[in-house]
Write a protein that holds these residues in place. Structure first.
Motif, PDB file in Angstrom:
ATOM      1  N   ARG A 256     -17.599  39.620  20.532  1.00  0.00           N
ATOM      2  CA  ARG A 256     -16.610  40.436  21.245  1.00  0.00           C
ATOM      3  C   ARG A 256     -15.257  39.741  21.301  1.00  0.00           C
ATOM      4  O   ARG A 256     -14.225  40.381  21.505  1.00  0.00           O
ATOM      5  CB  ARG A 256     -17.106  40.762  22.652  1.00  0.00           C
ATOM      6  CG  ARG A 256     -18.175  41.848  22.651  1.00  0.00           C
ATOM      7  CD  ARG A 256     -18.765  42.045  24.035  1.00  0.00           C
ATOM      8  NE  ARG A 256     -19.974  42.838  23.988  1.00  0.00           N
ATOM      9  CZ  ARG A 256     -20.000  44.177  24.019  1.00  0.00           C
ATOM     10  NH1 ARG A 256     -18.873  44.844  24.127  1.00  0.00           N
ATOM     11  NH2 ARG A 256     -21.147  44.822  23.961  1.00  0.00           N
ATOM     12  N   THR A 257     -15.249  38.419  21.126  1.00  0.00           N
ATOM     13  CA  THR A 257     -13.987  37.689  21.042  1.00  0.00           C
ATOM     14  C   THR A 257     -13.564  37.492  19.589  1.00  0.00           C
ATOM     15  O   THR A 257     -12.479  37.886  19.187  1.00  0.00           O
ATOM     16  CB  THR A 257     -14.132  36.296  21.705  1.00  0.00           C
ATOM     17  OG1 THR A 257     -14.714  36.478  22.991  1.00  0.00           O
ATOM     18  CG2 THR A 257     -12.800  35.608  21.817  1.00  0.00           C
ATOM     19  N   ALA A 260     -13.592  41.084  17.582  1.00  0.00           N
ATOM     20  CA  ALA A 260     -13.358  42.204  18.498  1.00  0.00           C
ATOM     21  C   ALA A 260     -13.114  43.507  17.742  1.00  0.00           C
ATOM     22  O   ALA A 260     -13.564  44.579  18.152  1.00  0.00           O
ATOM     23  CB  ALA A 260     -12.173  41.887  19.401  1.00  0.00           C
ATOM     24  N   GLN A 261     -12.412  43.410  16.604  1.00  0.00           N
ATOM     25  CA  GLN A 261     -12.070  44.620  15.856  1.00  0.00           C
ATOM     26  C   GLN A 261     -13.313  45.314  15.300  1.00  0.00           C
ATOM     27  O   GLN A 261     -13.308  46.528  15.103  1.00  0.00           O
ATOM     28  CB  GLN A 261     -11.116  44.272  14.708  1.00  0.00           C
ATOM     29  CG  GLN A 261      -9.752  43.773  15.163  1.00  0.00           C
ATOM     30  CD  GLN A 261      -8.983  44.840  15.919  1.00  0.00           C
ATOM     31  OE1 GLN A 261      -9.090  46.028  15.610  1.00  0.00           O
ATOM     32  NE2 GLN A 261      -8.220  44.428  16.918  1.00  0.00           N
TER      33      GLN A 261
END
Lengths: 273, 391
Positions: A256-257, A260-261
């Motif tokens: 998610r970091t 993220a895209q």
């Protein structure tokens, strides 16, 4: 035929064979295409099928003698995975693959097609609810990793200097992107996706668990126990999760970091569909 | 790369957002978006240029000053340039402005497809957007995450590379011969069609969403237009993970409906995406298309010129070209390099789910391989007649 250059500089331990031998508790069956298959026993007593692609110095395919995944390796792996019975039996794939086989006869025959068979076989096993875990013990490079390990539900990775995950060798990547190796290494400090080490790959969120071995090159009982414990936890996690897809790789906290895209694009495609 | 910003006084309202061009060698992409007028401040035109070539700011300003002396649209204009000449810049600006101010419906279709008309262009010379549109039934093209959504790679600009507003990947919804479809087109001119985080996620997301629809009884046909050298090296392992997810999604979706790969050229289809094509139930190629795992240049680099002479073009196409791949059973249909021919080939394909996929044909391939002596350096024509072949 032309004489082929051989890579005589390979001095790294054969992590794949070493860890296969360590974990294997069944009779060893060595396929002529340099596929080792056997069995291992997980901490809960459950038996898992075990495989590793390893170097075959006498292979008639010169470009696949150093552990590269070539035509025979991908077909053998596909054939063996497809032949596994008892769909509940977990499958553990030991990964130490330096690259795909680069050669004329490989492309003539269609290495993309044979590699698709091992991808299809492993993905089909996963979709049939067989728990599949990759245990990365050495190199996991590009097409070789895609065709042997990346269709697993979960990836467990050893943390040692011999672990590498990348899409191309350093020199070749530098040449193609018109950078020096020094520049590439500097970029890798900011962009972990371009780094070679296992720890950087882990930051991308696709690794379920990392295990630090006492000795990666000559592992003992303690190393065996800690690796199998991690594989066992991965199998439990698979059995306790609802899906048999690869969604956990994009939904993990690290992803998610770092990616993220990847999730945002999926959400947007769904919204606009 | 270098960024140049400029502002001009503006007077003329524009009708609609427009996208033209490609971030590829000697070309540029222009995104034009209307700005609403405000009574309390004067209208203006804002231009941002990102160019791959440093040190040409005075030339850029001269070209922009000159163009916007006579054209004063109230809008923002983003330019992503990959070494276009001033003449090309002016041409693209004129195209963008013409489309933005046009009013009739034909022009609307043109703007969606990236140009007014593709005319008689060969399929291989069309942009990814045009190729995707040409496969769909007329008037059904609808783009998902189009250029105005700005799904550009966040990883390229920090590495000094001009990004593209669609990351070189076009997702088009519509129908093919009346049936719901999604066409994903890779733009080979942008970074060699390399798969990055965004372009890879766009392909995977399309396949994954099509699976959701198929599972609920509404199968969507997915056609992948693969023009790609493989993983985009600047995004490296992000591309690797994306391709694994694409593989997974193809295998999962094909339990319900076949996935089609079209490999027309000029880039060809290599690396992990070559494996992706190898998973697809249908592969359509042209003679110009090439399908392989390792590109000839990489083999030559890794294994020497005796292994594979990448400058020998006839050898390259004899081994990896569409005609050979279809003749040897590694691809299915050889189509002419015309949009109507490719569309017809796709329409003619079976859409019922396969019980045996290409990736399941292990026994057949192993039998062929057993008959092959690698030391004899077999020729492309020998491969076509090898035993074990059922095609």
């Amino acid at each position: 035929m032309t004489s082929l250059p051989t890579n005589a500089t390979t001095t790294a331990p054969e992590f794949g064979r070493i860890w296969f031998d360590l974990l294997n508790s069944g009779p060893i069956s060595e396929d002529p295409g340099s596929l080792l298959t056997g069995e291992t026993v997980l901490p809960d007593g459950r038996t898992a099928a075990l495989a590793a692609v390893v170097p075959a110095p006498n292979s008639p395919f010169p470009r696949a003698r150093q552990g590269e995944v070539g035509l025979r390796e991908s077909l053998s792996l596909a054939s063996w995975v497809a032949s596994l019975d008892n769909p509940d039996k977990p499958l553990v794939l030991i990964i130490d693959v330096p690259s795909q086989a680069y050669g004329y006869v490989e492309e003539l025959f269609g290495l993309n097609t044979t590699m698709a068979t091992s991808v299809q076989a492993i993905a089909s096993a996963r979709l049939a609810d067989r728990p599949v875990v990759s245990l990365v013990v050495g190199k996991a490079i590009s097409g070789a990793f895609l065709s042997t390990g990346l269709q697993a539900n979960r990836i467990v990775m050893l943390d040692h200097d011999g672990v590498q995950v990348q899409v191309m060798g350093k020199q070749a990547a530098a040449r193609i992107t018109r950078r020096t190796v020094d520049e590439m290494e500097k970029i890798a400090e900011t962009f972990p996706a371009t780094a070679f080490d296992g720890a950087s790959f882990t930051t991308l969120g696709a690794v379920f668990e990392t295990v630090v071995p006492k000795s990666a090159g000559s592992p003992g009982d303690e190393d065996s126990a800690s690796a199998l414990a991690a594989v066992g936890r991965a199998v439990d996690d698979i059995l306790n999760s609802s899906g048999n897809d690869l969604r956990c790789r994009v939904e993990s906290e690290a992803a998610r970091t770092a990616r993220a895209q990847s999730l945002l694009v999926r959400d947007a495609v769904n919204a606009q569909w | 790369m270098q960024t140049i910003n400029a502002t001009y006084p503006a007077t003329n309202q524009v009708e609609r957002p427009v996208h033209v061009g490609v971030v590829g060698s000697g070309d540029l992409e222009i995104l034009l978006a209307p700005i609403e007028s405000h009574a309390d401040r004067p209208d203006e035109l804002k231009v941002r240029v990102r160019t791959s070539v440093d040190g040409f700011d005075t030339v850029w300003r001269r070209v922009l000053d000159h163009f916007f002396e006579n054209n004063r649209p109230v809008c923002t204009i983003e330019i992503n340039d990959f070494g276009a000449t001033p003449g090309m810049v002016t041409l693209r600006l004129s195209q963008a402005l013409e489309l933005a101010t046009a009013t009739d419906d034909d022009q609307m279709v043109g703007s969606a497809d990236g140009s007014k008309s593709t005319g008689e262009l060969p399929f291989t010379e069309m942009s990814a957007r045009q190729r995707a549109a040409s496969l769909l039934d007329s008037g059904t093209f609808r783009e998902i995450l189009g250029p105005s959504y700005h799904a550009e790679s966040p990883h390229l600009e920090p590495q000094g590379i001009v990004p593209s507003s669609d990351d070189g990947c076009v997702i088009a919804r519509g129908t093919i011969n009346g049936a719901p479809a999604a066409v994903v087109g890779l733009e080979g001119k942008f970074q060699g069609g390399g798969i990055g985080e965004i372009s890879g996620a766009k392909i995977a997301a399309t396949l994954e969403r099509a699976l959701v629809d198929a599972e609920s009884g509404h199968p969507v046909r997915v056609v992948l237009l693969l023009e790609t050298g493989g993983i985009r090296l600047q995004e490296a392992n992000l591309g690797l993970l994306a391709i694994a997810e694409i593989h997974a999604a193809i295998v999962a979706l094909q339990r319900h409906i076949p996935v089609t790969a079209v490999i027309s050229g000029m880039v060809g289809c290599f690396g992990g995406m070559g494996i992706a094509a190898g998973l697809c139930d249908h592969i359509v190629m042209t003679r110009a298309g090439r399908l392989a795992l390792n590109g000839p240049e990489v083999i030559e680099t890794e294994a020497g010129v005796d292994e594979f002479d990448s400058t020998d073009r006839s050898l390259v196409w004899a081994v990896t070209g569409g005609e050979q791949r279809v003749a040897a059973g590694r691809a299915d249909v050889l189509a002419e390099d015309r949009p109507e021919a490719i569309r017809k080939a796709v329409i003619d394909l079976d859409t019922a789910p396969f019980s045996v996929h290409r990736g399941d044909r292990v026994t057949e391939l192993a039998a062929q391989l057993a008959d092959l002596d690698p030391a004899a350096r077999p020729t492309p024509s020998e491969l076509r007649t090898i035993d074990g072949r059922t095609h």
